[in-house]
Design a protein around this motif. Structure first.
Motif, short mmCIF file in Angstrom:
data_model
loop_
_atom_site.label_atom_id
_atom_site.label_comp_id
_atom_site.label_asym_id
_atom_site.label_seq_id
_atom_site.Cartn_x
_atom_site.Cartn_y
_atom_site.Cartn_z
N UNK A 1 1.00 -1.14 -0.22
CA UNK A 1 -0.87 -0.01 -0.17
C UNK A 1 0.75 1.16 -0.36
N UNK A 2 2.37 0.46 1.24
CA UNK A 2 2.81 2.09 0.68
C UNK A 2 3.03 2.82 -0.72
N UNK A 3 3.28 3.93 -1.06
CA UNK A 3 3.82 4.64 -2.36
C UNK A 3 5.12 4.12 -2.65
N UNK A 4 6.20 4.44 -1.92
CA UNK A 4 6.87 3.90 -2.48
C UNK A 4 7.75 2.59 -2.05
N UNK A 5 7.38 2.06 -1.12
CA UNK A 5 7.09 0.02 -1.38
C UNK A 5 6.75 -0.49 -2.75
N UNK A 6 5.68 0.05 -3.44
CA UNK A 6 4.90 -0.10 -3.82
C UNK A 6 5.77 0.27 -5.30
N UNK A 7 5.93 1.11 -5.40
CA UNK A 7 6.60 1.20 -6.86
C UNK A 7 8.29 0.41 -6.43
N UNK A 8 8.92 0.20 -6.07
CA UNK A 8 9.73 -0.36 -5.77
C UNK A 8 9.57 -2.45 -6.02
N UNK A 9 8.15 -2.48 -5.11
CA UNK A 9 8.28 -4.36 -5.34
C UNK A 9 7.40 -4.09 -7.79
N UNK A 10 7.36 -3.30 -7.88
CA UNK A 10 6.66 -2.87 -9.14
C UNK A 10 8.45 -2.75 -9.86
N UNK A 11 8.87 -2.44 -9.41
CA UNK A 11 10.39 -2.62 -10.29
C UNK A 11 11.08 -3.55 -10.30
N UNK A 12 11.46 -4.62 -9.43
CA UNK A 12 11.19 -5.48 -8.80
C UNK A 12 11.32 -6.87 -9.90
N UNK A 13 9.27 -6.61 -10.28
CA UNK A 13 8.10 -7.41 -10.94
C UNK A 13 8.99 -7.15 -12.25
N UNK A 14 8.94 -6.22 -12.75
CA UNK A 14 9.38 -5.81 -14.36
C UNK A 14 10.67 -6.56 -14.31
N UNK A 15 11.37 -6.72 -13.20
CA UNK A 15 13.19 -7.06 -13.58
C UNK A 15 12.91 -7.98 -13.88
N UNK A 16 12.15 -9.04 -12.81
CA UNK A 16 11.94 -10.54 -13.32
C UNK A 16 10.98 -10.73 -14.46
N UNK A 17 10.86 -9.87 -15.18
CA UNK A 17 9.43 -10.33 -16.08
C UNK A 17 10.35 -10.44 -17.16
N UNK A 18 11.55 -8.96 -17.45
CA UNK A 18 12.29 -9.03 -18.31
C UNK A 18 12.82 -10.47 -18.38
N UNK A 19 14.18 -10.48 -17.31
CA UNK A 19 14.72 -12.11 -17.03
C UNK A 19 14.56 -12.85 -17.62
N UNK A 20 12.82 -13.15 -17.07
CA UNK A 20 12.60 -14.61 -17.43
C UNK A 20 11.23 -14.86 -18.45
N UNK A 21 11.19 -12.83 -19.38
CA UNK A 21 10.25 -13.72 -19.81
C UNK A 21 8.60 -13.55 -19.21
N UNK A 22 8.14 -13.59 -18.02
CA UNK A 22 6.90 -14.11 -17.29
C UNK A 22 5.73 -12.93 -17.29
N UNK A 23 4.84 -12.85 -17.73
CA UNK A 23 3.87 -12.41 -17.56
C UNK A 23 4.22 -11.43 -15.73
N UNK A 24 3.53 -10.54 -15.62
CA UNK A 24 2.96 -10.43 -14.19
C UNK A 24 1.80 -10.15 -13.67
N UNK A 25 1.00 -11.28 -13.04
CA UNK A 25 -0.55 -10.83 -13.01
C UNK A 25 -0.71 -9.63 -11.24
N UNK A 26 -1.63 -8.65 -11.05
CA UNK A 26 -1.73 -8.08 -9.85
C UNK A 26 -2.80 -7.81 -9.38
N UNK A 27 -3.55 -7.19 -8.88
CA UNK A 27 -4.94 -7.01 -8.59
C UNK A 27 -5.05 -5.91 -7.57
#
Length: 240
Positions: A149-175
């Motif tokens: 929920x915290x904006x800074x933590x949220x942005x950090x987590x999304x960047x981490x998921x994007x990095x994983x998505x790029x390295x694994x060519x993996x679709x990331x899904x969230x709600x």
């Protein structure tokens, strides 16, 4: 010794739409005959049963409610014991498929442990429906649930998921909680790279259904969609 009966995994609607639009008639017929349910939320379970119709008066149907903090295994085992005596039990989520990103998974695990047959039934899953409609990679994907929920933590987590998505060519899904959808959408546009493709799937199986996929660069040039207080799934796949 009586023959045991199954635990039926019955999908619930994702929003306000006729049951015939998202639940096969034979699953509706089976559900109408059940008199014992285990539910994530008793109120929404009753609304679901009222929509479907029941052979037994609703006030005479037993609904055991799962605790969000977790139930003791012994309590769930007691709820499941009637199945061993031949009484079929239904498991329902608050929305969508039970036991998928849902506390009902603990019930299914104990049913297997007790030797009770588990019968999954066809119905809506917002995760799979959004992935199907996204045009993103359906071979490699990960569902994360909620971002911080915290904006800074949220942005950090999304960047981490994007990095994983790029390295694994993996679709990331969230709600996200529906009233925070607009904030989540804004964060995704601010945080993800221009070439990352983002899909927004809104109000699936309802009259408000709308699904669109575009690059972050393209999204930034378009008018912000109305996502407020409507269930949404967000999916993204990083560019190469």
């Amino acid at each position: 010794m009586p023959q045991s009966a199954p635990l039926h995994l019955i999908p619930v609607g994702l929003g306000d739409s006729p049951a015939n639009d998202w639940l096969p008639t034979h699953v509706q017929a089976l559900t109408r005959e059940l008199t014992v349910f285990i539910a994530e939320n008793a109120k929404t379970a009753r609304a679901f049963l009222k929509l479907i119709g029941t052979a037994t008066p609703l006030q005479e149907i037993t609904i055991h409610t799962l605790d969000k903090r977790g139930n003791k295994p012994g309590e769930i085992r007691e709820w499941l014991k009637p199945a061993l005596a031949g009484q079929a039990i239904g498991l329902v989520s608050e929305a969508g498929c039970p036991a998928v990103a849902d506390p009902g998974a603990a019930v299914v695990a104990l049913a297997h442990d007790m030797g009770i047959a588990v019968r999954p039934h066809v119905g809506p899953s917002s995760i799979l429906l959004s992935l199907m409609a996204s045009g993103l990679d359906g071979q490699q994907f990960a569902f994360h649930g909620y971002a911080p929920v915290d904006s800074a933590a949220r942005a950090k987590q999304i960047k981490q998921w994007e990095s994983t998505s790029q390295s694994l060519k993996q679709t990331q899904i969230l709600i996200e909680t529906p009233y925070r959808n607009q904030a989540m959408f804004a964060t995704l546009l601010q945080t993800l790279k221009p070439g990352t493709r983002l899909c927004v799937a809104r109000g699936l199986t309802t009259p408000q259904e709308w699904v669109h996929t575009a690059s972050i660069e393209q999204w930034r040039e378009r008018r912000t969609p109305d996502l407020d207080k409507i269930p949404c799934i967000f999916l993204f796949l990083a560019g190469r």
